[in-house]
Design an enzyme around this catalytic site. Structure first.
Site, PDB file in Angstrom:
ATOM      1  N   ASP A 191      13.127 -29.541 -15.612  1.00  0.00           N
ATOM      2  CA  ASP A 191      11.800 -29.443 -16.225  1.00  0.00           C
ATOM      3  C   ASP A 191      11.757 -28.411 -17.347  1.00  0.00           C
ATOM      4  O   ASP A 191      10.787 -28.364 -18.102  1.00  0.00           O
ATOM      5  CB  ASP A 191      10.756 -29.038 -15.173  1.00  0.00           C
ATOM      6  CG  ASP A 191      10.659 -30.034 -14.049  1.00  0.00           C
ATOM      7  OD1 ASP A 191      10.641 -31.238 -14.360  1.00  0.00           O
ATOM      8  OD2 ASP A 191      10.618 -29.623 -12.885  1.00  0.00           O
ATOM      9  N   ASP A 225       5.574 -32.417 -12.422  1.00  0.00           N
ATOM     10  CA  ASP A 225       6.839 -32.861 -11.888  1.00  0.00           C
ATOM     11  C   ASP A 225       6.568 -33.266 -10.441  1.00  0.00           C
ATOM     12  O   ASP A 225       5.539 -32.907  -9.879  1.00  0.00           O
ATOM     13  CB  ASP A 225       7.830 -31.692 -11.985  1.00  0.00           C
ATOM     14  CG  ASP A 225       9.118 -31.972 -11.248  1.00  0.00           C
ATOM     15  OD1 ASP A 225       9.681 -33.041 -11.495  1.00  0.00           O
ATOM     16  OD2 ASP A 225       9.526 -31.136 -10.445  1.00  0.00           O
ATOM     17  N   ASP A 231       9.147 -27.229 -11.624  1.00  0.00           N
ATOM     18  CA  ASP A 231       9.875 -26.173 -10.913  1.00  0.00           C
ATOM     19  C   ASP A 231      11.361 -26.183 -11.206  1.00  0.00           C
ATOM     20  O   ASP A 231      12.027 -25.177 -11.026  1.00  0.00           O
ATOM     21  CB  ASP A 231       9.668 -26.314  -9.408  1.00  0.00           C
ATOM     22  CG  ASP A 231      10.436 -27.495  -8.853  1.00  0.00           C
ATOM     23  OD1 ASP A 231      10.411 -28.556  -9.502  1.00  0.00           O
ATOM     24  OD2 ASP A 231      11.076 -27.351  -7.801  1.00  0.00           O
ATOM     25  N   CYS A 260       3.549   1.826   2.633  1.00  0.00           N
ATOM     26  CA  CYS A 260       4.838   1.153   2.484  1.00  0.00           C
ATOM     27  C   CYS A 260       5.838   2.092   1.805  1.00  0.00           C
ATOM     28  O   CYS A 260       7.007   2.151   2.183  1.00  0.00           O
ATOM     29  CB  CYS A 260       4.691  -0.122   1.656  1.00  0.00           C
ATOM     30  SG  CYS A 260       3.623  -1.358   2.388  1.00  0.00           S
ATOM     31  N   CYS A 286       0.849  -1.187   0.000  1.00  0.00           N
ATOM     32  CA  CYS A 286       0.000   0.000   0.000  1.00  0.00           C
ATOM     33  C   CYS A 286       0.883   1.234   0.000  1.00  0.00           C
ATOM     34  O   CYS A 286       2.096   1.139   0.105  1.00  0.00           O
ATOM     35  CB  CYS A 286      -0.935   0.005   1.205  1.00  0.00           C
ATOM     36  SG  CYS A 286      -0.057   0.111   2.772  1.00  0.00           S
TER      37      CYS A 286
END
Lengths: 822, 59
Positions: free
Chosen positions: A723, A523, A719, A116, A113
């Site tokens: 892969d 995977d 991941d 921050c 927001c």
């Protein structure tokens, strides 16, 4: 039971800083605004205390979103960023100003927001030597200027990180600048179309209603000519992308959506010019203006959403620098360390890799003894032991103790580069199916032209006076405004919704392909499973105490970063004093003194050796339902205390996802690089019937291509680096955020947070998107089916045409907006 | 109604002028960040210490 009570209590159950649920066990607190607030972890506590110490606690009252959860160990932050002080590395992102100051742009992660932004600006402004700091909320960047003599760059990064946000230097690449320029151009095109379109609408209203309102008919030519002048900027500037796209399409012999759009605009304009010159018939300048404006808006929204997703992904990629710690032999015989960019390493260099760091290059271990986690590269879930003489692969993670590595392969020769090449090749062979709307448009345009030709011929013979105005009104009415909006409107809404679910859509076709996917390949390690070991059972001999055993084990593993140690600490509630005299044997176990008595924790072989065989460590007969597990044994010199069984466990939501896919008639498969036993066990837990293990990256790719010959649309989720080739080759691919960079770069969608239920919701959104696109296209065609006969028989007046077009476009956009609520 | 012969060309001039101003606004980055400026006015620091009695969102 106490933890359950705490979780039910509304205000106390959440961390005051990050808003996440409080864990059980020891409670932490920090004083904010005069009273003690619950803190979920040391990272949050440290961030909150920093904020209060800087006098910035107003942040907690101004914020409208939750703060990000900081790293657990704020003390190590300055050391982590020290690499950024390297002058060679800094050349890429720091600008030296003539007056001696330095300037750089930071990418920020975790901004929720506007408060921050305020917090970061105020914190940086408080640093000695900082001249200026401005945060851009929309782009999540910060422009900083500082005096390098008084403040190190790493100090700025560490100050931001202490608040819990991630900051990384940002070198705006060429692609980024290009995107930002493109956004400006698009905005200008929309603005011009809107401004001039409004003027044209005013004039057109006078034309439509003027005669009834008593306006002098002699003024009509003035209105018509003025509108004709006003439409020129729209035609020559705003509509340029459609004409360019159409020209590109015609050259490539593909009738995309731009062809009918450009044709519609051109015909409406030429027809209107004809009316203008002859002084008879209607002018369609208002239709052109509205059509261009609405279409540009639709495309701009889609572009913006995708750009935001791309920028967020980009940000994730840059958080960590690609640096290595190189060892230099000193003349005195010792070694000195220097932090260098990975790219300058050469074969034969010595690098040191600390525990927890990623091994930067392929090499051979020269000193040290540690476990190395290669899960991202091979799919193997357990770290493997590596000692002097063993080869290690760049991209794997050093787990336990420091390693010295001699670089053996760099650049294109490295394992990582070889797999990246495989992924690139796979991507280039992926079939380029046109999008649904493009295919419809291609069919549509041909029929449209045929009908117009038929109408023109008919009126040519019937009434040569009227053939031109009637043909033009047919072409304008069928102007595929709604059709052209059907896909972009739905895609923009869906991409935004997916982003909120934590799915970053990186490529335009991904939503459509995901909605169409029939076969889902997963995977194992790190995708369907968390990739982390978890304690599944603690067994104790007759009369033993499992809790005491676990506490002793946790004490031995207090400082360990090994997955086994982390898993044991995770189940141990409450704090434990670390064991004394801890000795770690890499890949085998640990010994130490707990409560004055020497304990051993490790593999059965390790414990047997340490106790000289006095303790019986033989495993009881393995039970079938447990699957393959890692077994560690805790013992004193005289007796076995406990056996702890650990296993890589399914991610939350994995079983539900598989069930969801199966009940919707989709095939689900598991491809893993890990050994067969572990794969079968995980597949059984998840409910997957087709599972294959032990697949190398090239073999995975081969299997995927075999599956593709069945003609099914395949969605691959993974991941790891291993892969990446399959992710690149699949029709649509999802990479798990936090996995290997290469996997994310090869995927169409990046799944942040690793939540599989988000993927399930995402598949649902994609399927609804497809449905809404079909509805939109169906509506656009139905509208034409009604309107064309009316126009062909000369029944349609200009205001009916304009109204019909607006309403059909509006309906399409509103239908698409249903996707936003998900 | 003859005045329209003057007013309409004038409106063309005006819209051209507005287009030029809009062009400048886009180029100079007025549309780069549409979120933060509207918060800035609220978050601006003033020298008064923040009132203590309203502290805490969860009370």
């Amino acid at each position: 039971m106490s933890s359950v009570i705490i979780e039910c209590d509304g205000s106390l159950s959440r961390c005051f800083h990050c808003g996440q649920p409080m864990p059980g066990g020891a409670r932490l607190e920090a004083v904010v605004g005069g009273s003690a607030r619950p803190m979920c972890c040391h990272g949050c506590k440290a961030a909150a205390e920093t904020i209060v110490a800087c006098g910035l606690d107003r942040f907690y009252r101004m914020r409208t979103g939750e703060a990000p959860r900081p790293d657990e160990q704020p003390a190590v932050l300055p050391a982590r960023f020290a690499a950024f002080d390297d002058p060679v590395l800094q050349q890429r992102f720091v600008v030296r100003l003539p007056d001696g100051d330095s300037e750089a742009t930071l990418l920020l992660d975790g901004i929720a927001c506007a408060a921050c932004c305020w917090l970061i600006e105020q914190r940086l402004a408080g640093l000695d030597g900082l001249k200026d700091a401005r945060v851009n909320y929309a782009a999540h960047t910060a422009a900083v200027r500082w005096d390098p003599a008084r403040l190190a760059f790493s100090g700025i990064l560490a100050a931001v990180a202490q608040l819990g946000y991630h900051a990384a230097p940002y070198d705006a690449g060429a692609a980024e600048l290009q995107l930002s320029r493109e956004r400006g151009v698009q905005l200008r095109r929309i603005g011009i179309a809107g401004l001039f379109g409004m003027q044209i609408m005013v004039l057109s209203l006078a034309l439509y209603l003027g005669a009834d309102a008593g306006v002098d008919p002699g003024l009509a030519p003035l209105f018509r000519w003025s509108a004709g002048v006003l439409v020129l900027p729209i035609l020559l500037y705003s509509a340029v992308p459609f004409f360019r796209g159409a020209a590109r399409g015609l050259r490539a012999h593909t009738f995309g959506m731009d062809v009918p759009v450009a044709l519609g605009i051109a015909i409406a304009f030429l027809g209107s010019i004809h009316s203008l010159l002859t002084g008879t018939g209607h002018v369609y300048f208002d239709s052109i203006a509205m059509f261009v404006f609405i279409l540009l808006c639709g495309r701009f929204v889609e572009f913006s959403v995708r750009r935001r997703a791309a920028a967020q992904w980009d940000r994730l990629q840059r958080i960590q620098p690609a640096t290595a710690t190189r060892l230099r032999a000193d003349p005195g015989g010792g070694h000195s360390e220097e932090v260098v960019p990975v790219t300058v390493l050469e074969i034969g260099d010595q690098v040191r890799v600390r525990p927890g760091e990623t091994i930067p290059v392929d090499g051979k271990v020269t000193a040290g003894d540690s476990s190395v986690n290669e899960a991202l590269l091979t799919g193997e879930s357990l770290p493997a032991r590596r000692g002097p003489g063993d080869a290690v692969i760049g991209g794997s993670v050093n787990v336990e103790s420091p390693l010295c590595i001699q670089v053996s392969r760099i650049g294109a020769e490295s394992r990582l580069a070889q797999i990246a090449r495989l992924a690139r090749d796979a991507e280039s062979t992926r079939p380029e199916g046109g999008t649904f709307a493009d295919r419809v448009a291609a069919r549509f345009i041909g029929r449209l032209l045929l009908i117009a030709l038929g109408v023109a011929l008919f009126w040519w013979f019937r009434d040569p006076e009227r053939w031109i105005p009637i043909t033009i009104s047919v072409l304008v009415i069928t102007c595929p405004c709604a059709l052209a909006l059907a896909a972009p409107a739905a895609l923009a809404a869906a991409t935004g919704t997916l982003l909120r679910l934590g799915l970053l859509v990186r490529r335009a076709h991904a939503v459509e392909s995901l909605g169409r996917a029939m076969l889902f390949v997963f995977d194992k390690t790190g995708t369907l499973t968390t990739g982390e070991l978890q304690v599944v059972a603690v067994r104790v001999p007759q009369g033993g105490d499992a809790a005491a055993g676990l506490a002793a084990a946790a004490a031995l593993e207090a400082g360990s970063e090994h997955p086994v140690g982390r898993a044991i600490r995770a189940v141990q509630r409450g704090s434990v004093a670390p064991a004394g005299a801890i000795r770690t044997v890499a890949g085998e176990g640990v010994a130490g003194t707990v409560a004055g008595c020497e304990h051993f924790l490790g593999t059965p072989a390790f414990v047997a050796r340490m106790t000289d065989g006095r303790v019986n460590v033989a495993a009881p007969a393995a039970r079938e339902e447990e699957g393959p597990v890692t077994r560690v044994v805790l013992a004193t010199r005289a007796a076995l205390l406990a056996e702890i069984l650990l296993s890589d466990s399914l991610r939350e939501g994995a079983r539900e996802l598989v069930r969801y896919l199966s009940t919707h008639g989709h095939g689900v498969r598991l491809f893993s690089g890990d050994g067969g036993g572990a794969v079968a066990a995980i597949a059984a837990q998840a409910g997957i019937t087709h599972a294959e293990g032990g697949l190398l990256p090239a073999r995975k790719l081969e299997r995927l291509n075999q599956l593709r010959t069945t003609g099914q649309v395949i969605c691959m989720t993974g991941d790891g680096v291993n892969d990446a080739p399959v992710l690149a080759a699949a029709d649509v691919s999802v990479a798990v955020g936090g996995g290997a960079d290469l996997a994310q770069a090869s995927a169409d969608i990046v799944m942040l947070g690793g939540r599989l239920d988000a993927l399930r919701a995402g598949i649902d959104v994609a399927r609804r998107t497809l449905r809404i696109m079909r509805q939109n296209v169906g509506w656009a065609i139905a509208y034409n089916v009604i309107a064309v006969p009316l126009a062909a028989t000369g029944q349609v007046t200009p205001w009916m045409a304009a109204l019909g077009m607006s309403l059909s476009s509006l309906l399409v956009v509103m239908n698409a907006s249903r996707l936003v609520r998900a | 109604m003859d005045i329209l012969f003057l007013l309409i060309p004038m409106s063309l001039l005006f819209v051209g002028l507005i287009a030029l101003i809009f062009n400048w606004a886009v180029r100079s980055g007025q549309y780069e960040d549409l979120e933060k400026p509207r918060h800035d006015i609220l978050l601006d620091d003033d020298d008064r210490p923040p009132p203590r009695d309203t502290a805490g969102r969860d009370q």
